[in-house]
Motif scaffolding. Structure first.
Motif, mmCIF file in Angstrom:
data_model
loop_
_atom_site.group_PDB
_atom_site.id
_atom_site.type_symbol
_atom_site.label_atom_id
_atom_site.label_comp_id
_atom_site.label_asym_id
_atom_site.label_seq_id
_atom_site.Cartn_x
_atom_site.Cartn_y
_atom_site.Cartn_z
ATOM 1 N N GLY A 26 -13.651 57.169 13.538
ATOM 2 C CA GLY A 26 -13.004 56.122 14.317
ATOM 3 C C GLY A 26 -11.720 56.162 13.849
ATOM 4 N N ARG A 27 -10.760 55.113 14.138
ATOM 5 C CA ARG A 27 -9.272 55.053 13.785
ATOM 6 C C ARG A 27 -9.431 54.533 12.319
ATOM 7 N NH1 ARG A 27 -5.778 52.241 18.113
ATOM 8 N NH2 ARG A 27 -4.261 53.179 16.687
ATOM 9 N N ILE A 28 -8.892 55.365 11.211
ATOM 10 C CA ILE A 28 -8.747 55.115 9.964
ATOM 11 C C ILE A 28 -7.213 55.301 9.488
ATOM 12 C CG2 ILE A 28 -10.947 55.369 9.335
ATOM 13 C CD1 ILE A 28 -9.749 58.220 7.871
ATOM 14 N N SER A 29 -6.270 55.639 10.459
ATOM 15 C CA SER A 29 -4.920 55.790 10.213
ATOM 16 C C SER A 29 -4.466 54.563 9.515
ATOM 17 C CB SER A 29 -4.202 55.976 11.473
ATOM 18 O OG SER A 29 -4.460 56.981 12.215
ATOM 19 N N GLU A 30 -3.592 54.862 8.443
ATOM 20 C CA GLU A 30 -2.928 53.631 7.592
ATOM 21 C C GLU A 30 -3.831 52.776 7.150
ATOM 22 O OE1 GLU A 30 0.032 55.481 9.254
ATOM 23 O OE2 GLU A 30 0.436 53.757 7.815
ATOM 24 N N HIS A 31 -5.184 53.149 6.959
ATOM 25 C CA HIS A 31 -6.078 52.406 6.329
ATOM 26 C C HIS A 31 -6.501 52.769 4.845
ATOM 27 C CE1 HIS A 31 -7.230 50.293 9.984
ATOM 28 N NE2 HIS A 31 -8.289 50.744 10.009
ATOM 29 N N ALA A 32 -6.471 51.832 3.854
ATOM 30 C CA ALA A 32 -6.818 52.233 2.395
ATOM 31 C C ALA A 32 -8.360 52.546 2.448
ATOM 32 C CB ALA A 32 -6.276 51.289 1.445
ATOM 33 N N LEU A 33 -8.755 53.379 1.590
ATOM 34 C CA LEU A 33 -10.015 53.474 1.545
ATOM 35 C C LEU A 33 -10.504 53.210 -0.001
ATOM 36 C CD1 LEU A 33 -10.792 56.761 3.586
ATOM 37 C CD2 LEU A 33 -11.429 54.424 4.291
ATOM 38 N N GLY A 34 -11.706 52.454 -0.329
ATOM 39 C CA GLY A 34 -12.000 52.261 -1.515
ATOM 40 C C GLY A 34 -13.400 52.436 -1.933
ATOM 41 N N TRP A 35 -13.983 52.362 -3.033
ATOM 42 C CA TRP A 35 -14.890 52.211 -3.605
ATOM 43 C C TRP A 35 -15.533 51.152 -4.372
ATOM 44 C CZ3 TRP A 35 -18.699 56.044 -2.270
ATOM 45 C CH2 TRP A 35 -18.071 56.994 -1.724
ATOM 46 N N TRP A 36 -16.668 50.553 -4.136
ATOM 47 C CA TRP A 36 -17.190 49.504 -4.766
ATOM 48 C C TRP A 36 -18.589 49.734 -5.006
ATOM 49 C CZ3 TRP A 36 -15.042 44.022 -4.719
ATOM 50 C CH2 TRP A 36 -13.691 44.053 -4.296
ATOM 51 N N ARG A 37 -19.019 48.866 -5.977
ATOM 52 C CA ARG A 37 -20.412 49.002 -6.371
ATOM 53 C C ARG A 37 -21.255 47.711 -6.887
ATOM 54 N NH1 ARG A 37 -19.360 52.016 -12.340
ATOM 55 N NH2 ARG A 37 -18.793 49.795 -13.446
ATOM 56 N N GLN A 38 -22.457 47.963 -6.435
ATOM 57 C CA GLN A 38 -23.163 46.694 -6.894
ATOM 58 C C GLN A 38 -24.561 46.827 -7.582
ATOM 59 O OE1 GLN A 38 -24.115 44.179 -3.446
ATOM 60 N NE2 GLN A 38 -24.555 42.352 -4.613
ATOM 61 N N PHE A 46 -15.136 46.084 -7.757
ATOM 62 C CA PHE A 46 -14.422 46.976 -7.410
ATOM 63 C C PHE A 46 -14.416 48.230 -8.227
ATOM 64 C CE2 PHE A 46 -10.387 49.025 -5.965
ATOM 65 C CZ PHE A 46 -9.782 49.237 -7.044
ATOM 66 N N VAL A 47 -14.292 49.285 -7.869
ATOM 67 C CA VAL A 47 -14.397 50.437 -8.325
ATOM 68 C C VAL A 47 -12.884 50.935 -8.354
ATOM 69 C CG1 VAL A 47 -15.198 52.592 -8.818
ATOM 70 C CG2 VAL A 47 -16.747 50.744 -8.200
ATOM 71 N N SER A 48 -12.584 51.363 -7.251
ATOM 72 C CA SER A 48 -11.174 52.321 -6.898
ATOM 73 C C SER A 48 -10.981 51.934 -5.558
ATOM 74 C CB SER A 48 -11.440 53.656 -7.604
ATOM 75 O OG SER A 48 -10.274 54.480 -7.317
ATOM 76 N N VAL A 49 -9.610 52.409 -5.412
ATOM 77 C CA VAL A 49 -8.995 52.450 -3.941
ATOM 78 C C VAL A 49 -7.771 53.313 -3.853
ATOM 79 C CG1 VAL A 49 -7.305 50.366 -4.287
ATOM 80 C CG2 VAL A 49 -8.387 50.929 -1.863
ATOM 81 N N ILE A 50 -7.592 53.864 -2.597
ATOM 82 C CA ILE A 50 -6.647 55.094 -2.696
ATOM 83 C C ILE A 50 -5.851 54.525 -1.274
ATOM 84 C CG2 ILE A 50 -8.266 56.708 -1.381
ATOM 85 C CD1 ILE A 50 -6.274 58.833 -2.706
ATOM 86 N N GLY A 55 -0.723 57.708 -2.111
ATOM 87 C CA GLY A 55 0.585 57.355 -2.972
ATOM 88 C C GLY A 55 0.114 56.237 -4.109
ATOM 89 N N THR A 56 -0.883 55.292 -3.588
ATOM 90 C CA THR A 56 -1.189 54.515 -4.375
ATOM 91 C C THR A 56 -2.559 54.521 -4.736
ATOM 92 O OG1 THR A 56 0.432 52.922 -3.439
ATOM 93 C CG2 THR A 56 -1.187 51.772 -4.545
ATOM 94 N N ILE A 57 -2.981 54.668 -5.960
ATOM 95 C CA ILE A 57 -4.214 54.488 -6.605
ATOM 96 C C ILE A 57 -4.660 53.379 -7.524
ATOM 97 C CG2 ILE A 57 -6.081 55.934 -7.656
ATOM 98 C CD1 ILE A 57 -4.961 58.439 -6.247
ATOM 99 N N LYS A 58 -5.784 52.911 -7.244
ATOM 100 C CA LYS A 58 -6.317 51.775 -8.336
ATOM 101 C C LYS A 58 -7.638 52.057 -8.983
ATOM 102 C CE LYS A 58 -2.428 49.272 -7.681
ATOM 103 N NZ LYS A 58 -1.306 48.810 -8.877
ATOM 104 N N TYR A 59 -7.907 51.578 -9.998
ATOM 105 C CA TYR A 59 -8.954 51.892 -10.815
ATOM 106 C C TYR A 59 -9.555 50.727 -11.465
ATOM 107 C CZ TYR A 59 -8.589 56.803 -9.903
ATOM 108 O OH TYR A 59 -8.341 58.293 -9.588
ATOM 109 N N ALA A 60 -10.662 50.220 -11.575
ATOM 110 C CA ALA A 60 -11.240 49.210 -12.484
ATOM 111 C C ALA A 60 -11.046 49.908 -13.732
ATOM 112 C CB ALA A 60 -12.852 48.790 -12.048
ATOM 113 N N ASP A 61 -10.751 48.813 -14.690
ATOM 114 C CA ASP A 61 -10.625 49.243 -16.135
ATOM 115 C C ASP A 61 -11.874 49.948 -16.537
ATOM 116 O OD1 ASP A 61 -8.775 46.184 -17.408
ATOM 117 O OD2 ASP A 61 -8.203 48.180 -16.247
ATOM 118 N N SER A 62 -13.168 49.283 -16.196
ATOM 119 C CA SER A 62 -14.426 49.986 -16.745
ATOM 120 C C SER A 62 -14.563 51.697 -16.351
ATOM 121 C CB SER A 62 -15.597 49.195 -16.454
ATOM 122 O OG SER A 62 -15.536 49.322 -14.625
#
Length: 121
Positions: A26-38, A46-50, A55-62
């Motif tokens: 599908g259409r993912i242009s301009e979408h950030a993609l992230g990982w979560w866990r439960q 939240f685990v991480s997102v790009i 150019g922008t990446i975030k991580y959980a401290d854990s």
């Protein structure tokens, strides 16, 4: 509409590595993609997102310093390289698209079905 399918989960031992993949359609242009866990009995975290550009990446401290997120836009795939896994990383891992507010799960509009990661001690 975006569809997401995760793969790569499994049972590993303390200190091992795994690489999760999430294939998007599908259409993912301009979408950030992230990982979560439960984890069982716990809230989704939240685990991480790009960002789309990477150019922008975030991580959980854990997971900072142990997990690495990346994406291949040509293949519409996002990856999560997980090294030095610990038993506390055991959870169902979900891929998600959107993330206008990266740490707020409500800002993600599409979710995969999840893949189980189990780390034994």
């Amino acid at each position: 509409q975006v569809q997401l399918v995760e793969s790569g989960g499994g049972l590993v031992q303390d200190g091992d590595s795994l690489r999760l993949s999430c294939a998007a359609s599908g259409r993912i242009s301009e979408h950030a993609l992230g990982w979560w866990r439960q984890a069982s009995g716990k809230e989704r975290e939240f685990v991480s997102v790009i960002s789309w550009s990477g150019g922008t990446i975030k991580y959980a401290d854990s997971v900072k310093g142990r997990f690495t997120i990346s994406r291949d836009n040509a293949k519409k795939t996002v990856f999560l390289q997980m090294d030095s896994l610990k038993p506390e990383d055991t959870a169902v891992y979900y891929c998600a698209a959107g993330g206008t507010s990266y740490s707020d799960y409500k800002s993600y509009h599409s979710w995969g079905q999840g893949t189980q990661v189990t780390v034994s001690s």
